[in-house]
Motif scaffolding. Structure first.
Motif, PDB file in Angstrom:
ATOM      1  N   LEU A  46       0.645  -1.233   0.404  1.00 21.15           N
ATOM      2  CA  LEU A  46      -0.127   0.465  -0.201  1.00 21.15           C
ATOM      3  C   LEU A  46       0.694   1.375   0.234  1.00 21.15           C
ATOM      4  N   TYR A  47       1.385   1.366   1.015  1.00 18.00           N
ATOM      5  CA  TYR A  47       2.614   1.882   0.835  1.00 18.00           C
ATOM      6  C   TYR A  47       4.095   2.004   0.313  1.00 18.00           C
ATOM      7  N   PRO A  48       4.162   1.595  -1.070  1.00 21.93           N
ATOM      8  CA  PRO A  48       5.739   1.103  -1.150  1.00 21.93           C
ATOM      9  C   PRO A  48       7.345   1.959  -1.448  1.00 21.93           C
ATOM     10  N   THR A  49       7.222   3.177  -0.579  1.00 19.94           N
ATOM     11  CA  THR A  49       8.188   3.873  -0.246  1.00 19.94           C
ATOM     12  C   THR A  49       8.187   3.616   1.230  1.00 19.94           C
ATOM     13  N   ILE A  50       7.434   3.782   1.964  1.00 21.94           N
ATOM     14  CA  ILE A  50       7.937   3.639   3.521  1.00 21.94           C
ATOM     15  C   ILE A  50       9.174   2.660   4.308  1.00 21.94           C
ATOM     16  N   PRO A  51       9.896   3.816   4.729  1.00 22.08           N
ATOM     17  CA  PRO A  51      11.056   3.124   5.061  1.00 22.08           C
ATOM     18  C   PRO A  51      11.081   1.228   5.466  1.00 22.08           C
TER      19      PRO A  51
END
Length: 210
Positions: A46-51
Motif C-alpha cells: 500500500l505504501y511502497p516508499t515507507i522506510p
C-alpha cells in the motif's frame, strides 16, 4: 479505497499483536508471527516508499492488547476570536499545537505541555471539546489507528515563540485559516470549522479530562 485498506491493515496488526500477547500454544504463536509478517507485506504494497525501519517500529514497537493511539490537540483562542496554529517543520503546514499522548500525563497536561513546547506560551486546560475516530473522518489514510482529542485551553502568560518542531506560530481568524495549507494528518478544515462553531456557541458543555 486507500483509507479502507489502511484501516484493515491496522486491524490485522492489532489481531497479530493481541494474539501474540495471549496465545500459549506454540503453533498459534507461529501463526500470529506469520500474520504480522503478512501485515507488513500488505503495508509495503500500500505504501511502497515507507522506510523499513519505520515499518518495523509500526509492527513491533507496541505489545500487549492492541488499542488505538491518542493524538491530543490544544485549542486556544485569543480575545479577537482568532485560533492559535503552529507551522510544522516536518511539512511546512499549519496545525493546532499537540502530539501523541505521553504516559504519566493527563490529556489536559499534554495539551498544556505541547502548547508550551511548540508555541512558547503557558496555557491551562479547560475542557474537552471533542473526541474523533480518525478513520471515520476525512483525514488522510494512516496505518496507525488513532483517536483525536481536542482540548480547549486558556491563555495564562508568555509570548508566542516557535519551538524545536515548529517554524512559526500565529493566531488566525476563521477566514484566514481557509487560506492556509493545513497539516491534514493533524487537523482538517472540518476540524477547524467545528472548533470555531464551538468557540462561538453560547452553550459549552464542560467535560474534564484530567
Amino acid at each position: 479505497m486507500e483509507k479502507e485498506l489502511a484501516v484493515l491493515i491496522a486491524k490485522l496488526q492489532g489481531i497479530a499483536q493481541t494474539g501474540k500477547t495471549y496465545a500459549k500454544d506454540p503453533y498459534d504463536l507461529e501463526r500470529y508471527d506469520e500474520l504480522k509478517q503478512i501485515t507488513g507485506q500488505l503495508a509495503k504494497l500500500l505504501y511502497p516508499t515507507i522506510p523499513d525501519d519505520r515499518l518495523t517500529v509500526y509492527l513491533s514497537a507496541d505489545d500487549g492488547y492492541a488499542t488505538p493511539k491518542v493524538d491530543i490537540r490544544a485549542v486556544i483562542f485569543d480575545q479577537q476570536d482568532r485560533l492559535l496554529l503552529v507551522q510544522e517543520k516536518s511539512d511546512a503546514r499549519w496545525a493546532l499545537p499537540g502530539g501523541w499522548a505521553d504516559i504519566g500525563y493527563s490529556p489536559m497536561e499534554i495539551a498544556e505541555k505541547e502548547t508550551f513546547e511548540e508555541a512558547g506560551i503557558q496555557v491551562t486546560g479547560d475542557r474537552l471539546i471533542a473526541v474523533r475516530d480518525k478513520a471515520k473522518h476525512d483525514y488522510p489514510p494512516a496505518l496507525i489507528y488513532t483517536y483525536k482529542l481536542f482540548i480547549s485551553c486558556l491563555f495564562v502568560e508568555g509570548e508566542l515563540t516557535s519551538g524545536l518542531e515548529t517554524s512559526d506560530v500565529r493566531f488566525f481568524s476563521k477566514t484566514d485559516v481557509q487560506k492556509l495549507a493545513l497539516s491534514e494528518e493533524r487537523n482538517t478544515y472540518a476540524d477547524i470549522e467545528m472548533l470555531f462553531e464551538d468557540h462561538f456557541s453560547p452553550h459549552k458543555e464542560r467535560i474534564n479530562c484530567d
